[in-house]
Design a protein around this motif. Structure first.
Motif, PDB file in Angstrom:
ATOM      1  N   ARG A   6      20.732 145.507  47.977  1.00 41.23           N
ATOM      2  CA  ARG A   6      19.751 144.680  47.484  1.00 41.23           C
ATOM      3  C   ARG A   6      19.190 143.650  48.369  1.00 41.23           C
ATOM      4  O   ARG A   6      19.588 143.236  49.305  1.00 41.23           O
ATOM      5  CB  ARG A   6      20.260 144.084  46.236  1.00 41.23           C
ATOM      6  N   ALA A   8      17.468 139.877  47.799  1.00 39.80           N
ATOM      7  CA  ALA A   8      17.601 138.562  46.740  1.00 39.80           C
ATOM      8  C   ALA A   8      16.686 137.613  47.192  1.00 39.80           C
ATOM      9  O   ALA A   8      17.467 136.476  47.335  1.00 39.80           O
ATOM     10  CB  ALA A   8      18.998 138.481  46.322  1.00 39.80           C
ATOM     11  N   VAL A 185      25.068 134.855  41.912  1.00 41.82           N
ATOM     12  CA  VAL A 185      24.959 135.732  42.604  1.00 41.82           C
ATOM     13  C   VAL A 185      26.306 136.842  42.527  1.00 41.82           C
ATOM     14  O   VAL A 185      26.184 138.269  42.530  1.00 41.82           O
ATOM     15  CB  VAL A 185      24.732 135.481  44.014  1.00 41.82           C
ATOM     16  N   LEU A 203      24.049 132.483  54.852  1.00 40.94           N
ATOM     17  CA  LEU A 203      25.090 132.688  53.357  1.00 40.94           C
ATOM     18  C   LEU A 203      26.561 133.172  53.833  1.00 40.94           C
ATOM     19  O   LEU A 203      27.247 133.222  52.985  1.00 40.94           O
ATOM     20  CB  LEU A 203      24.362 133.635  52.616  1.00 40.94           C
TER      21      LEU A 203
HETATM   22  N1  GLU Z   1      18.482 133.821  47.200  1.00 41.60           N
HETATM   23  C1  GLU Z   1      19.134 133.517  48.593  1.00 41.60           C
HETATM   24  C2  GLU Z   1      18.024 133.168  49.734  1.00 41.60           C
HETATM   25  O1  GLU Z   1      16.916 133.572  49.586  1.00 41.60           O
HETATM   26  C3  GLU Z   1      19.667 134.967  49.058  1.00 41.60           C
HETATM   27  C4  GLU Z   1      21.255 135.256  48.197  1.00 41.60           C
HETATM   28  C5  GLU Z   1      21.672 136.553  48.586  1.00 41.60           C
HETATM   29  O2  GLU Z   1      21.304 137.315  49.496  1.00 41.60           O
HETATM   30  O3  GLU Z   1      22.980 136.644  48.222  1.00 41.60           O
HETATM   31  O4  GLU Z   1      18.379 132.727  50.509  1.00 41.60           O
END
Ligand code: GLU
Length: 306
Positions: A6, A8, A185, A203
């Motif tokens: 995915r 996200a 998440v 992350l």
């Molecule tokens: N929404 C997060 C971002 O744009 C990414 C989250 C993820 O990939 O776990 O930094």
């Protein structure tokens, strides 16, 4: 187990080179595995969501030829799934209310820093609120050896984090009532049966928390791959705030080639391919999107598909 990956994005602004790199990496990994690729709009953080940004991101992905295999998932439509997971954690005794204000936590961290002690949340409300009103809800992390989470990142290698000393009990539900990113998440990846998470290295630090939360919820842990973040000249992660410029959508292959180069992949233009022909000058032929993806996927597969 069939591969499910995915991308996200948080809809806080248009896609920029940093988020395009993450999108491309997750797309290439899914293609290299012959897997399914989905897009999840991470609009769980209502106050940070910019109206129209999600639609803009989806249109940009389409312009770059990255078409999801399933309709996009919107976190704003998944409140009940987060509430259900949260209730399960409460029932299992993993969660407690916290009355600390940001200010109080910041002050305690400053004094902890002065003592060269841990920067983790100090667990002030672990044993009750002592008459104070609850604000946020935190997940209790274990002490001692059980607090260490080890995993192998497919790009970054062996990782280890001690949740007790490096993070502390972390927030699942914020004082403004919003679900925390960490909970959303984990619930979303589990419900979408994601097997491989590919995203930016900013992350990496959240991953141990997510793995621990997966264990508490009894769901499986996907494989992780964190790509290096794109930084500006001052070494700051690229974002609208740090001066990310708009992507060139008129030359999608050249823009994608720049993103691929950041991943160590040369798959942009065919240089001088026409040289063998009777031409007075060699010239550069831009590849089609399909040719670009075929070349980039083959390069990615060499590195990341055993
Ligand atoms: N929404 C997060 C971002 O744009 C990414 C989250 C993820 O990939 O776990 O930094």
């Amino acid at each position: 187990m069939s591969y499910r990956g995915r991308f996200a994005p948080s809809p806080t602004g248009p896609l920029h080179m940093g988020s395009l790199v993450s999108a491309l990496a997750s797309w290439l990994d899914a293609r290299a595995h012959g897997g399914t690729w989905i897009v999840r709009i991470e609009d769980v953080d209502g106050p940070r969501t910019v109206p129209g940004a999600a639609e803009d991101i989806l249109a940009t992905l389409a312009r770059f030829g990255m078409h999801a295999d399933e309709p996009p998932v919107w976190q704003s439509g998944r409140e009940s799934a987060y509430a259900e997971a949260f209730e399960r954690l409460v029932a299992a005794g993993f969660v407690y209310p916290c009355a600390c204000t940001r200010r109080e936590i910041a002050d305690s961290l400053v004094s902890a820093h002065a003592r060269h002690a841990t920067l983790a949340y100090p667990g002030t409300c672990r044993n009750g609120l002592h008459g104070r009103a609850p604000r946020a809800w935190r997940l209790r992390v274990p002490d001692g050896e059980a607090a260490r989470v080890d995993f192998t990142d497919r790009w970054q290698g062996a990782q280890s984090q001690d949740l007790a000393t490096e993070v502390g009990d972390f927030v699942l539900r914020r004082s403004d009532g919003q679900w925390a990113y960490q909970l959303a998440v984990v619930v979303d990846d589990a419900d979408a049966r994601i097997t491989h998470v590919v995203r930016g290295a900013d992350l990496l630090d959240s991953t141990a928390r997510q793995i621990y939360l997966q264990r508490c919820l009894g769901v499986s842990t996907p494989a992780y791959l964190h790509v290096p973040v794109v930084t500006n000249q001052d070494g700051e992660k690229l974002s609208k705030q740090t001066g990310a410029t708009a992507l060139d959508l008129d030359r999608p292959v050249a823009t994608l080639a720049a993103a691929a180069r950041h991943l160590g992949i040369e798959a942009g233009e065919i240089r001088g391919e026409m040289r063998g022909e009777m031409r007075s000058e060699p010239r550069e032929e831009p590849r089609s999107l399909d040719a670009f993806y075929a070349a980039a996927t083959a390069e990615w597969a060499k590195r990341f598909v055993p």
